[in-house]
Write a protein that holds these residues in place. Structure first.
Motif, PDB file in Angstrom:
ATOM      1  N   CYS A  12      -1.103  -6.105  70.702  1.00 41.04           N
ATOM      2  CA  CYS A  12      -1.175  -5.639  69.311  1.00 41.04           C
ATOM      3  C   CYS A  12      -2.604  -5.356  68.840  1.00 41.04           C
ATOM      4  O   CYS A  12      -2.868  -5.382  67.640  1.00 41.04           O
ATOM      5  CB  CYS A  12      -0.471  -6.628  68.385  1.00 41.04           C
TER       6      CYS A  12
ATOM      7  N   LYS B 255      -5.416  -2.805  67.889  1.00 41.49           N
ATOM      8  CA  LYS B 255      -5.367  -1.428  67.385  1.00 41.49           C
ATOM      9  C   LYS B 255      -6.783  -0.868  67.427  1.00 41.49           C
ATOM     10  O   LYS B 255      -7.696  -1.424  66.814  1.00 41.49           O
ATOM     11  CB  LYS B 255      -4.837  -1.393  65.950  1.00 41.49           C
TER      12      LYS B 255
ATOM     13  N   TYR C 251      -4.311  -8.775  68.225  1.00 38.37           N
ATOM     14  CA  TYR C 251      -4.257  -8.422  66.799  1.00 38.37           C
ATOM     15  C   TYR C 251      -5.607  -7.975  66.231  1.00 38.37           C
ATOM     16  O   TYR C 251      -5.726  -7.740  65.029  1.00 38.37           O
ATOM     17  CB  TYR C 251      -3.685  -9.575  65.955  1.00 38.37           C
TER      18      TYR C 251
ATOM     19  N   VAL D 239      -8.487  -5.420  65.298  1.00 40.70           N
ATOM     20  CA  VAL D 239      -8.547  -3.981  65.019  1.00 40.70           C
ATOM     21  C   VAL D 239      -9.996  -3.500  65.103  1.00 40.70           C
ATOM     22  O   VAL D 239     -10.907  -4.185  64.674  1.00 40.70           O
ATOM     23  CB  VAL D 239      -7.958  -3.623  63.632  1.00 40.70           C
TER      24      VAL D 239
ATOM     25  N   HIS E 298      -7.520 -11.534  66.062  1.00 35.58           N
ATOM     26  CA  HIS E 298      -7.512 -11.274  64.615  1.00 35.58           C
ATOM     27  C   HIS E 298      -8.893 -10.909  64.072  1.00 35.58           C
ATOM     28  O   HIS E 298      -9.207 -11.213  62.927  1.00 35.58           O
ATOM     29  CB  HIS E 298      -6.964 -12.491  63.854  1.00 35.58           C
TER      30      HIS E 298
ATOM     31  N   MET F 202     -11.842  -8.063  62.955  1.00 36.84           N
ATOM     32  CA  MET F 202     -11.882  -6.708  62.405  1.00 36.84           C
ATOM     33  C   MET F 202     -13.287  -6.153  62.641  1.00 36.84           C
ATOM     34  O   MET F 202     -14.259  -6.642  62.068  1.00 36.84           O
ATOM     35  CB  MET F 202     -11.558  -6.739  60.911  1.00 36.84           C
TER      36      MET F 202
END
Lengths: 357, 357, 357
Positions: C241, C243, C259, C261, C277, C279
């Motif tokens: 997951c 991205k 997760y 991104v 998780h 970013m």
């Protein structure tokens, strides 16, 4: 596909200490190697691993060999640069193991009758080779590669899938061009032809024809999705043994000196010259029409706006810190002139008092 | 393929001074031009070269013509913008010399029966055109180009090899799209659907469908390996005569105003609007959801995090200096608050003393 | 293709308030939705639009539903995350409306006899699939995609046109890989093998063979023209997951945690590990051989040169300001040591005077 140490030394040099008839069939790290494998010591801090390794033989520098308590029962190839030696031997074993590709042109490829494709070249599916192009002996063009009109691909070069080389370019021998790279696209040049200002501005950008090509010397490697523009009048030039990483942009009429390496996401604007043996860090930006001397190092994320003729290390990047802390420093920086004014006022006050005293 | 000055002036304008029947067949710099070539003076500092040139004729601005000691025996086309004039004439000579491409669809191309390809379009090898797509007159799609369902390619556009245009996009007339560019890929949008925090976090990112397209107006040029995402609901829009360099990223739902130029490696996040006649420097980053007014210039390597409604030049980049020097300044910058505290303490001390005195 | 609210709730969950038999056939914003459409309230500041909407039903969070003056005559699907719910339903309607693609291999594709292509896979025109590769059920490979020797493409994955996946890579189920992306290109590794210095330097760069692969877990999305290098010995790993936006570079032997991104134009150098998780903002650069912990946020345009083990927000970017103002601050910053010297001198002067007093 195993070779004796003697066979390896005959091919790559180095002096054998121990049993020259031992056979190895591949490479592995010191702590994982088995008796049929070759290991290497690139960094003296791992010397203890040499004492403990099960490797059939170890690539080692002379100075490190001397540090060992004993050579008894061990085998070595002694070479000044074990890391480079490892790389060469590893590549040889990979080449020996690789499936032989059939020479010739895949039936789905489209090759213009006036193009010259050497007999030992390997032309993959859906490759397109336009009129007058030349593909030399042993060159390999993978699926969907495009080679434009009059372009030359040197001996033993390997173009990975989906590479585009425009017309009128020259790629030297033993080039490696990774997937999606584009060589020879138009430089970014437009003549402004506007009159009036603001909302009343009329006119247009007139494209400057880009009639130079790209010349790439021997032993160059170009990363995936990297772009190298063709020159406006003269060629963009990449000298021998330049190594370029992924997603790098090189503008029209640049010249990149021999042995220079350029890391990923760097961008070099048009008409800039970079010397030999330079190291350009990741995401570095270099302005157009500047010159970098030989042996210039620009650290990652820095920006170069003026020529840097002298060898040295150059930087303009900050490392990330906690957001709140950064914001505080950034705010102060924007108000540095106020700090300076306060210092000036203090100096005047102290001066006045000292004078008064 | 040589034309008289009169024929050139009929096509591109300008006033002839000298012999209008002189024929030229190409362009060259003032100091290299031969009698059968046209040269141009774009910068008055090269005026002496005009006196010495062997060129058959020179493109020159009226003010520069007056500075010449004599026109005797020389020929000129007088035009307010010799550089733009040069670009147009050079393009014409290139077009005249280019091999004529056969109209029609290469047998290896795969064109859906419901797609409409104009008769004068040139569809290269291995091109794929999906259902309902339209390719207008004179458009040229080079090898391996992909045109998705319902997409329109405007009249006279040229898509270089390995370009991908997704479904539902519109490319206007006379576009130039360089190799490897991608138009219409999904915008980067995900709804967080997580519960819990830290190691206990569960859930996922849910993709936001991107159902807008990309609309590109007339006379746009797009560089190699540049990417332009489709909109989430409405279209991403590139207005007329925008020029975009290589390796540029344009996020979903951006609008780029007419005549704006964007240099290589720039990135523009989603839902940002850039005005007309802007100049975005190389490797500039612009945040999402901001607006730049008309005539905004952002210098290379700068970052824009807020709207810049007013015309002007904006910067946030440092030029690289020697590494040791930079590190010293950077360390001081991180401790600016300490310098400020020392100034404060000094001010208090001076104040107190002055008060005491 | 219209569904009742009940059918939708059966599929995606949520509680129906109002008439469960109402049919909707698509989604629209609150202020534009018609009675046959579903709208959603993601942000409470638009609550008034819910009162006024003509939508057949509204996706709403429980807390927002309570704020409404009346539910009379209105229909709702109540869900804790209306935005994610919207995204899922929108995707369903898009899938229902999409033309069914014929399963199987396009006749122009070139598939090695030893490759395994599942029956429900869709292999587009000019795709090339090499020996030993595996394409799982429901996978879709668009035009000109290249899949190398021994590579696996997971169930339900979608590779857009002109994607290149090198040999020996694994792409997990439900991946989305946008056009022009390159997965598995060689990492950027060379052993220096030079002797001498300056003009007398001789030798070369020796390529380090890159024999690892790339392993991509389930539900990963990869943007257009993004590049992910293969590992040198072990694999480069992208966890589930993750991205990744367009034009991102990920170096060899990186590991990107689940997760996380990564926004467009970011570059991550080799052997770096990023936690779960995280970013990573647009155009961020991260050095090689560093580790970022879980829940690390790096803001756009920042550079990371050291490990950031702790969760938090990190920054090193300046926002652009007017050019003249920036130049003034930048000049002061380069002379911070002089300001510091002046402060030191003041401190000495004040100290001396205070001592004298």
């Amino acid at each position: 596909m195993a070779l004796t140490l003697e066979e390896i030394a005959q091919r790559f040099g180095g002096e054998i200490v121990g049993d020259a008839t031992v056979r190895v069939g591949g490479l592995a790290p010191l702590d994982q190697a088995q008796p049929h494998q070759l290991a290497f010591l690139a960094n003296p801090k791992y010397l203890a691993q040499v004492e403990a390794t099960r490797a059939g033989a170890v690539l080692i520098a002379p100075a490190d060999l001397e540090k060992l308590s004993s050579h008894e029962g061990r085998n070595f190839i002694v070479t000044p640069n074990p890391y480079a030696y490892f790389a060469r031997v590893a590549q040889m074993f990979i080449d020996l193991a690789a499936p032989a590709l059939p020479h010739g042109v895949h039936p789905s490829a489209v090759v213009d009758p006036s193009a010259q494709v050497a007999k030992t070249a390997v032309i993959g599916p859906h490759v397109v080779i336009e009129a007058g192009a030349i593909v030399d002996e042993g060159a390999r063009l993978d699926a969907n590669v495009f080679v434009g009109r009059g372009t030359t691909i040197g001996e033993g070069s390997h173009l990975y899938p989906n590479v585009t080389v425009y017309h009128g370019c020259k790629i030297g021998p033993r080039a490696i061009v990774h997937a999606g790279a584009v060589i020879g696209s138009d430089g970014f040049g437009f003549a402004p032809d506007f009159t009036g200002a603001g909302d009343a501005r009329t006119g247009t950008w007139v494209k400057i024809p880009q009639v130079g090509g790209v010349t790439i010397a021997a032993d160059v490697e170009i990363g995936a999705n990297t772009t190298i523009d063709r020159g406006a009048m003269a060629d963009t030039v990449i000298e021998e043994c330049v190594k370029i990483d992924n997603l790098v942009q090189i503008g029209h009429n640049c010249r990149i000196g021999a042995y220079t390496v350029i890391a990923g996401c760097a961008g070099i604007a048009g008409s800039t010259t970079i010397g030999k043996h330079c190291m350009i860090g990741g995401a570095v930006g270099i302005a157009g029409h500047v010159t970098l001397g030989d042996y210039v190092i620009v650290t990652a994320k820095s920006g170069v706006s003026k020529s840097l003729p002298k060898a040295g290390i150059y930087t303009s990047a900050f490392p990330a810190v906690e957001h709140a802390e950064w914001n505080k420093s950034a705010a102060l920086m924007r108000n540095l002139d106020k700090l300076r004014e306060r210092i000036k006022a203090l100096e005047a006050a102290v001066e006045k008092r000292d004078g008064a005293a």
